[in-house]
Design an enzyme around this catalytic site. Structure first.
Site, PDB file in Angstrom:
ATOM      1  N   GLU A   1      33.908  30.064  76.329  1.00  0.00           N
ATOM      2  CA  GLU A   1      32.630  29.943  75.626  1.00  0.00           C
ATOM      3  C   GLU A   1      32.261  28.472  75.414  1.00  0.00           C
ATOM      4  OE1 GLU A   1      31.335  33.743  73.642  1.00  0.00           O
ATOM      5  OE2 GLU A   1      32.954  33.064  72.321  1.00  0.00           O
TER       6      GLU A   1
ATOM      7  N   GLU B   1      37.581  39.331  75.111  1.00  0.00           N
ATOM      8  CA  GLU B   1      37.296  39.958  73.818  1.00  0.00           C
ATOM      9  C   GLU B   1      37.234  41.478  73.888  1.00  0.00           C
ATOM     10  OE1 GLU B   1      36.179  35.714  73.293  1.00  0.00           O
ATOM     11  OE2 GLU B   1      36.006  37.199  74.900  1.00  0.00           O
TER      12      GLU B   1
END
Length: 266
Positions: free
Chosen positions: A120, A140
């Protein structure tokens, strides 16, 4: 420019080098690391002597994501980090470049793991270099979590949607060669040389006119949010003033005189 216990800071000429420094935890994100990152993004933009920023990791890894215990500040001395987060609840997102964009070019030099929060942060870098054994991915969903650092918005704008959705929905690891093939990174180099390559790219940027570099970066990101017609109009608005700068005149003179230009941000 000082860092924190989990972020090392040094200068290489006009390049600021930021090193995520928790090698024992594969540089998982901690509160001292995030506070240090945000402060250095802001300080770099305020320092006209800095023309580029390189972000890398210590100990052979880039970043293995978020350490929730460390983010909460548990077990760490010094309440000032928690105070900073309490005073600015968005500080960690800005540190991860989720909705904060430095005006100086940011180059990521990736070795080893660059997963979850590491991938990210990577999406906030302008140029990306990876060692050939680097691993990327957004894990995730495998843990029943959501990649809330901006990936569902930014990733499909940076790589083809089919690849973005596969990365987001499978949570599988991506080797460096595949990350390059889908456009997540721009360079794959021998292991241990990503930082050298990133610094070489930074040197090329540093040799250019800083006002022009920053205006070009700003125009690219601004245009991404506009229609083509609006983007072209915005480009002229940003671009024409650059031609009236002393740096632009110096660049032309240096070309005619066959010498290296001396840009003064003017």
């Amino acid at each position: 420019m000082g860092g924190t216990e989990h972020l090392s800071v040094r200068r290489e000429g006009a390049t600021l080098v930021l090193t995520l420094n928790r090698p024992e935890a594969k540089n998982a994100l901690s509160l001292p690391m995030l506070v240090g990152l945000y402060d250095r993004w802001v300080a770099a933009d305020a320092d006209d002597e800095i023309r580029s920023i390189v972000l890398t990791g210590a100990g052979g890894d880039f970043c293995a994501g978020m350490d929730l215990k460390a983010l909460a500040g548990k077990g760490m001395a010094g309440d000032h980090y928690r105070d900073r987060l309490r005073d600015d609840p968005d500080l960690h997102w800005k540190a991860m470049l989720r909705h904060h964009r430095p005006r100086k070019p940011v180059i990521a030099a990736v070795e080893g793991y660059c997963v979850a929060g590491g991938t990210e942060i990577l999406q906030g870098a302008d140029i990306r270099v990876a060692g050939e054994s680097a691993t990327f991915g957004l894990f995730e969903v495998r843990r029943g979590l959501f990649p809330i650092g901006g990936s569902t918005v930014r990733l499909p704008r940076q790589i083809p949607r089919t690849h973005a959705l596969e990365m987001l929905l499978t949570g599988r690891p991506y080797p460096a060669a595949e990350a390059a093939a889908i456009g997540l990174v721009g360079h794959v180099v021998p292991d241990g040389t990503a930082l050298d390559e990133a610094l070489a790219i930074a040197e090329q940027i540093n040799a250019c006119g800083p006002l022009a570099v920053e205006a070009v970066k700003a125009s690219v990101y601004e245009a991404a949010e506009l229609s083509e017609a609006e983007g072209l109009a915005a480009e002229l608005k940003r671009g024409w003033p650059i031609f009236d700068t002393s740096d632009a005149a110096e660049g032309s003179r240096a070309f005619e005189e066959k010498r290296t230009p001396v840009f003064r941000r003017a």
